[in-house]
Design a protein around this motif. Sequence first.
Motif, PDB file in Angstrom:
ATOM      1  N   UNK A   1      54.941  -7.513  43.472  1.00 31.17           N
ATOM      2  CA  UNK A   1      53.788  -7.283  42.499  1.00 31.17           C
ATOM      3  C   UNK A   1      52.748  -6.410  43.067  1.00 31.17           C
ATOM      4  N   UNK A   2      52.598  -6.333  44.240  1.00 29.04           N
ATOM      5  CA  UNK A   2      51.387  -5.102  44.488  1.00 29.04           C
ATOM      6  C   UNK A   2      51.964  -3.690  44.246  1.00 29.04           C
ATOM      7  N   UNK A   3      53.399  -3.460  44.659  1.00 21.36           N
ATOM      8  CA  UNK A   3      53.767  -2.174  44.194  1.00 21.36           C
ATOM      9  C   UNK A   3      53.900  -1.904  42.497  1.00 21.36           C
ATOM     10  N   UNK A   4      54.223  -3.008  42.101  1.00 22.37           N
ATOM     11  CA  UNK A   4      54.290  -2.775  40.580  1.00 22.37           C
ATOM     12  C   UNK A   4      53.051  -2.191  39.973  1.00 22.37           C
ATOM     13  N   UNK A   5      51.981  -2.534  40.647  1.00 17.58           N
ATOM     14  CA  UNK A   5      50.478  -2.096  40.172  1.00 17.58           C
ATOM     15  C   UNK A   5      50.494  -0.438  40.480  1.00 17.58           C
ATOM     16  N   UNK A   6      51.131  -0.307  41.543  1.00 17.55           N
ATOM     17  CA  UNK A   6      50.866   1.171  42.069  1.00 17.55           C
ATOM     18  C   UNK A   6      51.661   1.945  41.243  1.00 17.55           C
TER      19      UNK A   6
END
Length: 232
Positions: free
Chosen positions: A63-68
């Motif tokens: 989830x964190x990476x999807x925002x990046x």
Amino acid sequence: MTVRVAMWSGPRNISTAMMRSFGARADTVVVDEPLYAHYLAATGIEHPGREEILAFQPVDWREAVSALVADVPAAVHYQKHMTHHLLPDIGRDWLGAVRNAFLVRDPAYVVASYAKVRGEPTLADLGYEQQVEIFRAYGGPVVDAADVLRDPAGTLSRLCTALGVPWDPAMLAWPAGRRDTDGVWAPHWYAAVESSTGFAAYDPRPADVPERLRWLVDAAAPLYAELSAHSL
């Protein structure tokens, strides 16, 4: 098209000042240590404000990476990463969708500083191994903190050129105070940068490394040397 800059730094560096520098650009949005909550959840390590951090950010690294890698309403998306947060369980494919850059510092200074806040740091705490891993796989510009402090305009302009973004003199100064983009851990760590309005002057004094941690400097030295050989 947004330029996504993933700046990989170890602790006890000038990473937050660099985030301030990029945040001073009118065309840039910044994000502060987006993998921190996953790091805390996966390792179980105790850090100041742990429960706040776990509630503040996605615990799932996906989830964190999807925002990046998502679109943002800015020309530059600057991502301040602590390299030791990139745990082995985190996928690496997304690193090909960002422009990786590396902020390095002589390990003698890192260890001397870290020893004041954590008595027995390990090589894993310092992030050099992950920096080298990312650099070998994806490359990217390397800047040394000492060079930034000696010559902020020259070093940062070279960094901008290497990243493919225009140089902006606004990066040399910023208003004092806290930012909405700062992580919830800011009250524990950011006092010095909150009072700053620009990069501190370079301090040429030798690092005061405790004798018991000389081994750690020696262990990190070849990793730092590999990266610093590519410094802009």
